[in-house]
Design a protein around this motif. Structure first.
Motif, PDB file in Angstrom:
ATOM      1  N   ALA A  88     -12.311 -45.975  -4.718  1.00 34.91           N
ATOM      2  CA  ALA A  88     -12.373 -45.442  -3.569  1.00 34.91           C
ATOM      3  C   ALA A  88     -13.678 -44.538  -3.213  1.00 34.91           C
ATOM      4  CB  ALA A  88     -11.117 -44.669  -3.348  1.00 34.91           C
ATOM      5  N   THR A  89     -14.304 -44.023  -2.426  1.00 29.35           N
ATOM      6  CA  THR A  89     -15.242 -43.843  -2.500  1.00 29.35           C
ATOM      7  C   THR A  89     -15.619 -42.093  -2.211  1.00 29.35           C
ATOM      8  OG1 THR A  89     -16.467 -45.314  -0.179  1.00 29.35           O
ATOM      9  CG2 THR A  89     -16.818 -46.224  -2.102  1.00 29.35           C
ATOM     10  N   ASP A  90     -16.574 -41.698  -1.838  1.00 29.93           N
ATOM     11  CA  ASP A  90     -16.983 -40.346  -1.141  1.00 29.93           C
ATOM     12  C   ASP A  90     -16.384 -41.057   0.325  1.00 29.93           C
ATOM     13  OD1 ASP A  90     -17.212 -38.391  -3.829  1.00 29.93           O
ATOM     14  OD2 ASP A  90     -19.208 -39.046  -3.286  1.00 29.93           O
ATOM     15  N   ASP A  91     -17.279 -41.672   0.824  1.00 26.80           N
ATOM     16  CA  ASP A  91     -17.627 -42.384   2.291  1.00 26.80           C
ATOM     17  C   ASP A  91     -16.270 -42.656   2.925  1.00 26.80           C
ATOM     18  OD1 ASP A  91     -19.852 -42.682   2.663  1.00 26.80           O
ATOM     19  OD2 ASP A  91     -19.878 -44.460   2.422  1.00 26.80           O
ATOM     20  N   MET A  92     -15.273 -43.382   1.638  1.00 24.83           N
ATOM     21  CA  MET A  92     -13.670 -43.391   2.107  1.00 24.83           C
ATOM     22  C   MET A  92     -12.965 -42.033   2.453  1.00 24.83           C
ATOM     23  SD  MET A  92     -12.482 -46.470  -0.150  1.00 24.83           S
ATOM     24  CE  MET A  92     -13.429 -47.724  -0.336  1.00 24.83           C
ATOM     25  N   ARG A  93     -13.770 -40.398   1.828  1.00 29.35           N
ATOM     26  CA  ARG A  93     -13.038 -40.157   1.650  1.00 29.35           C
ATOM     27  C   ARG A  93     -13.435 -38.876   3.032  1.00 29.35           C
ATOM     28  NH1 ARG A  93     -12.600 -34.498  -2.576  1.00 29.35           N
ATOM     29  NH2 ARG A  93     -11.716 -33.112  -1.181  1.00 29.35           N
TER      30      ARG A  93
END
Length: 287
Positions: free
Chosen positions: A13-18
């Protein structure tokens, strides 16, 4: 900013997903379970006689009805390891920004041609009443079967989680959001049909408004929906879902290596009579 992602080797999971989750109230991860894993999950669910014995019917207030089963702890079988996997539970921790625990899991069963609709609601509309003081909860809808418009896939109002908690009222055997308020929100939040293939997953915020239509197709629509709560949001009082319980998150490959398809030890199936936000349909009742 995109809301759809693909699961693949080395997934994290990435910062973009968050950021997308915080902006839109949901993200979709395609193929989070591959064909082997979804076959194992399907067997784990369908072979579990205890699960089916503890399921109950819900009326949609019209002609349709659906069946559900809810349990408190994930367990150690294939279904439990899916819920405890890094790619599911670990992604929730990334999206929520902290440690989460398993609030409960739910199997939702809409059978072909008879599966009922679900009215517009927020999950926090229910969980607020359980002593959860903030909406720091989320759900993951994992498609066991294909989910499309024809068989009553989920519909969401993008960014509606930013509108705060809405009052919820009884609608048939369900609890739904104040429809007048929902109609206002529809004017400013885009409607999205969340169509999923088996193995796809929708991660969504507890304040995101969502509903689903009746299943009038020839295909059933079964989904597994684990819900997670932030440790910091431990409910103010004991109720029919668990207080904070440390979640043992397992590596993603644990699902494929698991040979235990059914194990009900410690799952604690919910008696629907203990949940004041739903009304089960008795066998001699008609919806």
């Amino acid at each position: 900013m995109k809301t759809e992602y693909e699961y693949g080797p080395g997934f994290q999971a990435t910062d973009d997903m968050r950021s997308a989750f915080e902006e839109f109230g949901y993200i979709i991860i395609r193929g989070i379970l591959d064909s082997e894993e979804i076959t194992k999950l399907r067997r784990s669910i369908e072979d579990n006689e205890e699960l089916m014995k503890n399921s109950f019917e819900l009326s949609d207030g019209e002609e349709g009805k659906s069946r559900a089963c809810v349990w408190s702890h994930p367990g150690n079988d294939v279904a439990g390891l899916v819920v405890r996997s890094q790619k599911v539970a670990g992604t929730c921790e990334k999206l929520m920004g902290g440690e989460v625990y398993h609030y409960h899991s739910k199997l939702m069963m809409k059978e072909a041609r008879t599966g009922g609709k679900f009215v517009w609601h927020q999950d926090y509309g229910y969980w607020y009443k359980n002593g959860c003081l903030t909406p720091d909860l989320m759900s993951v809808m994992i498609a066991i079967d294909k989910c499309e418009k024809a068989n009553g896939c989920l519909q969401v109002l993008e960014k509606s989680h930013k509108r705060g908690r809405i009052e919820h009222l009884r609608v048939g055997g369900q609890t739904g959001a104040d429809i007048e308020r929902v109609e206002f929100i529809k004017k400013i939040c885009s409607l999205k049909y969340v169509e999923l293939q088996p193995g796809d997953a929708l991660f969504f915020h507890s304040n995101l408004l969502h509903n689903s239509s009746a299943n009038t197709s020839d295909d059933r629509r079964w989904v597994l929906i684990p819900a997670y709560n932030r440790r910091s949001n431990n409910p103010a009082f004991e109720h029919h879902h668990p207080q904070y319980t440390k979640l043992d998150i397992v590596p993603d490959d644990a699902v494929k290596s698991c040979t235990t398809y059914v194990d009900n030890i410690g799952k604690e199936y919910m008696d629907p009579d203990t949940d004041k936000t739903i009304v089960k349909l008795n066998p001699d009742q008609q919806p």
